[in-house]
Each structure stands twice: as structure tokens, then as C-alpha cells.
Write a protein that holds these residues in place. Sequence first.
Motif, PDB file in Angstrom:
ATOM      1  N   GLN A 398     -19.066 -26.982  48.263  1.00 33.13           N
ATOM      2  CA  GLN A 398     -18.890 -25.646  47.708  1.00 33.13           C
ATOM      3  C   GLN A 398     -17.457 -25.454  47.224  1.00 33.13           C
ATOM      4  N   ALA A 399     -16.470 -25.949  47.996  1.00 28.91           N
ATOM      5  CA  ALA A 399     -15.072 -25.834  47.581  1.00 28.91           C
ATOM      6  C   ALA A 399     -14.830 -26.578  46.266  1.00 28.91           C
ATOM      7  N   ARG A 400     -15.445 -27.738  46.119  1.00 29.88           N
ATOM      8  CA  ARG A 400     -15.298 -28.481  44.856  1.00 29.88           C
ATOM      9  C   ARG A 400     -15.947 -27.725  43.700  1.00 29.88           C
ATOM     10  N   ASP A 401     -17.105 -27.097  43.962  1.00 33.07           N
ATOM     11  CA  ASP A 401     -17.775 -26.325  42.915  1.00 33.07           C
ATOM     12  C   ASP A 401     -16.952 -25.097  42.520  1.00 33.07           C
ATOM     13  N   ILE A 402     -16.284 -24.494  43.494  1.00 30.47           N
ATOM     14  CA  ILE A 402     -15.430 -23.341  43.188  1.00 30.47           C
ATOM     15  C   ILE A 402     -14.269 -23.771  42.295  1.00 30.47           C
ATOM     16  N   GLU A 403     -13.642 -24.904  42.609  1.00 30.65           N
ATOM     17  CA  GLU A 403     -12.542 -25.382  41.776  1.00 30.65           C
ATOM     18  C   GLU A 403     -13.025 -25.710  40.366  1.00 30.65           C
ATOM     19  N   ALA A 404     -14.228 -26.271  40.275  1.00 33.58           N
ATOM     20  CA  ALA A 404     -14.784 -26.554  38.952  1.00 33.58           C
ATOM     21  C   ALA A 404     -15.023 -25.262  38.176  1.00 33.58           C
ATOM     22  N   ALA A 405     -15.481 -24.221  38.874  1.00 30.24           N
ATOM     23  CA  ALA A 405     -15.694 -22.938  38.210  1.00 30.24           C
ATOM     24  C   ALA A 405     -14.380 -22.347  37.717  1.00 30.24           C
ATOM     25  N   ARG A 406     -13.343 -22.464  38.517  1.00 30.59           N
ATOM     26  CA  ARG A 406     -12.037 -21.945  38.101  1.00 30.59           C
ATOM     27  C   ARG A 406     -11.524 -22.710  36.878  1.00 30.59           C
ATOM     28  N   ALA A 407     -11.740 -24.011  36.885  1.00 28.08           N
ATOM     29  CA  ALA A 407     -11.308 -24.796  35.725  1.00 28.08           C
ATOM     30  C   ALA A 407     -12.096 -24.417  34.481  1.00 28.08           C
ATOM     31  N   TYR A 408     -13.298 -23.910  34.680  1.00 25.55           N
ATOM     32  CA  TYR A 408     -14.159 -23.529  33.563  1.00 25.55           C
ATOM     33  C   TYR A 408     -13.811 -22.146  33.018  1.00 25.55           C
ATOM     34  N   GLY A 409     -12.976 -21.409  33.751  1.00 26.03           N
ATOM     35  CA  GLY A 409     -12.556 -20.109  33.251  1.00 26.03           C
ATOM     36  C   GLY A 409     -12.799 -18.939  34.169  1.00 26.03           C
ATOM     37  N   TYR A 410     -13.389 -19.148  35.345  1.00 22.95           N
ATOM     38  CA  TYR A 410     -13.615 -18.052  36.282  1.00 22.95           C
ATOM     39  C   TYR A 410     -12.303 -17.675  36.968  1.00 22.95           C
ATOM     40  N   ARG A 411     -12.101 -16.388  37.180  1.00 23.28           N
ATOM     41  CA  ARG A 411     -10.895 -15.883  37.816  1.00 23.28           C
ATOM     42  C   ARG A 411     -11.245 -15.078  39.065  1.00 23.28           C
ATOM     43  N   THR A 412     -10.359 -15.104  40.041  1.00 24.35           N
ATOM     44  CA  THR A 412     -10.592 -14.407  41.297  1.00 24.35           C
ATOM     45  C   THR A 412     -10.473 -12.903  41.107  1.00 24.35           C
ATOM     46  N   VAL A 413     -11.511 -12.175  41.527  1.00 27.60           N
ATOM     47  CA  VAL A 413     -11.487 -10.715  41.514  1.00 27.60           C
ATOM     48  C   VAL A 413     -11.134 -10.187  42.899  1.00 27.60           C
ATOM     49  N   MET A 414     -11.761 -10.757  43.924  1.00 26.20           N
ATOM     50  CA  MET A 414     -11.467 -10.384  45.312  1.00 26.20           C
ATOM     51  C   MET A 414     -11.615 -11.616  46.190  1.00 26.20           C
ATOM     52  N   ASN A 415     -10.815 -11.667  47.237  1.00 15.89           N
ATOM     53  CA  ASN A 415     -10.912 -12.731  48.236  1.00 15.89           C
ATOM     54  C   ASN A 415     -10.535 -12.110  49.570  1.00 15.89           C
ATOM     55  N   GLN A 416     -11.561 -11.698  50.314  1.00 14.17           N
ATOM     56  CA  GLN A 416     -11.333 -10.947  51.542  1.00 14.17           C
ATOM     57  C   GLN A 416     -12.309 -11.413  52.612  1.00 14.17           C
ATOM     58  N   ASP A 417     -11.806 -11.610  53.821  1.00 11.85           N
ATOM     59  CA  ASP A 417     -12.638 -12.027  54.955  1.00 11.85           C
ATOM     60  C   ASP A 417     -13.492 -13.238  54.615  1.00 11.85           C
ATOM     61  N   ASN A 418     -12.921 -14.141  53.843  1.00 11.78           N
ATOM     62  CA  ASN A 418     -13.594 -15.384  53.443  1.00 11.78           C
ATOM     63  C   ASN A 418     -14.811 -15.160  52.552  1.00 11.78           C
ATOM     64  N   TYR A 419     -14.850 -14.037  51.866  1.00 11.61           N
ATOM     65  CA  TYR A 419     -15.802 -13.823  50.784  1.00 11.61           C
ATOM     66  C   TYR A 419     -15.020 -13.848  49.479  1.00 11.61           C
ATOM     67  N   LEU A 420     -15.431 -14.691  48.567  1.00  7.30           N
ATOM     68  CA  LEU A 420     -14.707 -14.905  47.314  1.00  7.30           C
ATOM     69  C   LEU A 420     -15.573 -14.440  46.146  1.00  7.30           C
ATOM     70  N   LEU A 421     -15.003 -13.573  45.324  1.00  3.93           N
ATOM     71  CA  LEU A 421     -15.700 -13.069  44.144  1.00  3.93           C
ATOM     72  C   LEU A 421     -14.954 -13.545  42.902  1.00  3.93           C
ATOM     73  N   LEU A 422     -15.676 -14.273  42.036  1.00  2.00           N
ATOM     74  CA  LEU A 422     -15.120 -14.782  40.787  1.00  2.00           C
ATOM     75  C   LEU A 422     -15.832 -14.128  39.607  1.00  2.00           C
ATOM     76  N   HIS A 423     -15.111 -14.021  38.495  1.00  2.00           N
ATOM     77  CA  HIS A 423     -15.675 -13.398  37.302  1.00  2.00           C
ATOM     78  C   HIS A 423     -15.217 -14.157  36.064  1.00  2.00           C
ATOM     79  N   ARG A 424     -16.150 -14.307  35.122  1.00  2.00           N
ATOM     80  CA  ARG A 424     -15.813 -14.882  33.825  1.00  2.00           C
ATOM     81  C   ARG A 424     -16.453 -14.039  32.737  1.00  2.00           C
ATOM     82  N   PRO A 425     -15.664 -13.392  31.872  1.00  2.00           N
ATOM     83  CA  PRO A 425     -16.247 -12.543  30.851  1.00  2.00           C
ATOM     84  C   PRO A 425     -17.187 -13.328  29.941  1.00  2.00           C
TER      85      PRO A 425
END
Length: 425
Positions: A398-425
Motif C-alpha cells: 500500500q505504501a508503494r502504491d501511495i508513492e506511485a499515486a503521488r508521482a502520478y499527480g495526487y496531492r495530500t489533502v489530509m493526513n490525520q490519525d494514520n488516515y491519508l486523503l489524496l486528491h487529483r483534479p
Amino acid sequence: MRNHQRMLTTGFDLGIFEQAVRSYAHGHLPVSELKGPGFPLLGDHFSPVLATLAPFYRLWPSPLTLLVAQAALFAVAVVPLASWAQRAAGRATALAVAFGYGASWGIAQAVGFDFHEVCFAVPLLAFALAALGEGRLCAAVMWALPLLLVKEDLGLTVAVIGVLVARRGRVRLGVVASAVGIVGALLEVLVIIPAFNPGQGYAYWSNLSGGGATGTESTAVLQAAHCGLTAVLLLAPTAFMAARSSLLWPALPTLGWRFLSHNPAYWGTSYHYSAVLVPIVFAAFVGAVTTRPAGQHPARTYLATGTAISVLLLPLFPLSHLVEPATWQSGARIAAAHRILDRIPDGAPVAASNRLVPQLTNRATVSEFGLPNSSPDPEWIIVDTATPQTWPTSLAQQARDIEAARAYGYRTVMNQDNYLLLHRP
């Protein structure tokens, strides 16, 4: 309901079934983004009975609608079984059957793991077998035939009920019921399901041993041990009296495909796979108690033994969670998760962790984060980065998939209590 409120329910399977019911509620055939983009669920299992929940879901569009409906259907099944037991053998037998069914591990396991279509089969089987036990053979067939709309394998159960009807004197009626059950099951597996899913046909053939079992000696021993334990635990709450009645025969098709499969999930007591067997076992129990030969131990011996076994099994299965304090507590992390989930707008395409999926399926288009067949390029991604997972992915993957998503253009909206929300317009 508390499982869902504590985020212990899952996309596989509560999320899938909510997507199915939501489809029916909006007037079209069921699809599930969790199974794949636009995946037609009638090409997976043939369960059109789910459409009966659509009116209730329109009134209360929530996964809790499914969970309450499942509980109600399981509860209704006690009525024909206990009523028949009281008419045939008295109040003590009725109370023992009612308690044994209600406390049964097979029902508890189903309730403890999300929602499944088999909840419709449980009361149908209870009414059908109670009618059969009382000699109301036409009623037994009428209650059994709707099983064909619950799931494709239950046509074989209908066929066995037809055999029992024929043995009890209504030969023509029994033969017709058996033929309808067999033909219906074949049509569903060979024609209807492949028509909705032409790419895969009936995907579950591969679960049979001939479709890919390892065949190793150790696997065979493990399989035999699990299957044997399951059979023992099914019969133990009836003090093994159920094995003496022909009303147990309708359990054979379900036990057959489960025990012949090379999928270990089918062999044991987990999940929902034993729920349909519970009304069969207790109907056979009533049949055995009411027809036992003279001179045997009094019925109260079997009733007391079965009830005692049911009590002893209670702590091992999910009903015991009702007395655990943690069941009734919701921590700060749950509140944080809801605050993050609220940032996702209604109707948005989302990829989510398995236990976050059913928190969104009533208002968004949700796929499973980490599955290769997930919907491509969702606008939002929300993941639980702390809770250990074994399916469909690991925390490391899952951590590798998150990094791949960030490289694809997703940006962090919230990261709280180990819940991570990413968004890509």
C-alpha cells in the motif's frame, strides 16, 4: 451495526452488496465498481432477490439497511422451526430449538462478517423444511423454489427437497421440483451468468479441486481436518440427533461443493458459508426428536445436551462480542476518519482501503485501493495507513502504491490519525 460504526465492515463484501442494492434502487441492473469498472454482478452470482431490498434502500440509503434486513431475515427463520417443534414435541423442544438456532455459530459468523445474499435462503429453508416435516408437501416446494433467485448453487438444494417430497408420497410433485432445481441451476451457471459476464463465464469453476488444487498430501490432510471439524460443529448443537433424519439431506449439496473445493475459506467455520446449513440442521433435529424410536433416551436428554453445547460454543464466535466493552466504544480515531471522509464530495470517484469502502458506497463511486482491476484514475484516494491488512494488499505494498499515486499527480489533502486523503483534479 456496531461493527459498521467501528469501521470493521469491509468493501468485500458489504460494499459490493450495497452497490448492488443501490443499483436496483436507482432502476438498473446491479453493477459493482469494487469488482471492476462497470462490473455486472449478475455475471458473478445470480442473486436477483437483492432487488427486494431496493424500496427500503430508497427510504434509508445506508449500508445499515442491508445489515438490519439481514438480521431480520435470520430472526424470522426461528418462527417456523420453533412453531413446528412446539406443535410436534412440546414447549421444551421449541425452546431448545429456538435457542440453539438463535445462538448458532453459523448464524453468528454470518452476522459477524458483513452482509451476504444467503440471508434470504435461511428463512426460505426454515419454512420449506418445517412444512416438509409436517407433511405440507406442496407448501414445502413453494417455499423452496424461490431459492433459485438467491444463489445459483441452491438449485441443487431445491432438487434434494424435491427428492424428499417424492419419498413422502407426492412423486410427481417431487420430480417436478427436482427437475426445476437442477435445470434452474444449470441455466444460471451455464447460460445466464456467462451472458452477463462473457469475458469470464462462470468464474467459480476454478474453485473446484479439479480446477487447480495443489494435490499435496499435507493439503489433503488439512482439508480433511477442517471439513471434519466443520461437520462436527454443525451437528454438535443438536447432540448429533440431526444426523438421524432425512431432513438433513438438503445440506449435502452445500457441504459437497464446499468440501470438494480447493479454496480453504470454504472448509472451515469462518464467514457466511454455514448460514444456510443452520435451518437445515435444526429442522433435521426436530424431525429426529419427533420420530425417534420408542425405548430410546428421553428427548429431554438430547435437548439438554444440545443446549449445553450451544452455550459452550458461544464464547468462540461473534455473538460473544456483545458483552465486550470495546464493542460499545468508538475511539477518537473513528471520529477523525469521519472528518476526513466528509471532505469527499457526494458522487465523486474514490479508491479506498477495504474497511473504508462501506463508509462511502452509499454516496460515491467507490473502488478498492490496491486491486489491479480498480477503476482507473479516481479523483480521490483515502487509505488507512496503520491497520494491518492481509487482503487485498499489505501495508508495504500500500505504501508503494501511495508513492506511485503521488508521482502520478495526487496531492495530500489530509493526513490525520494514520488516515491519508489524496486528491487529483
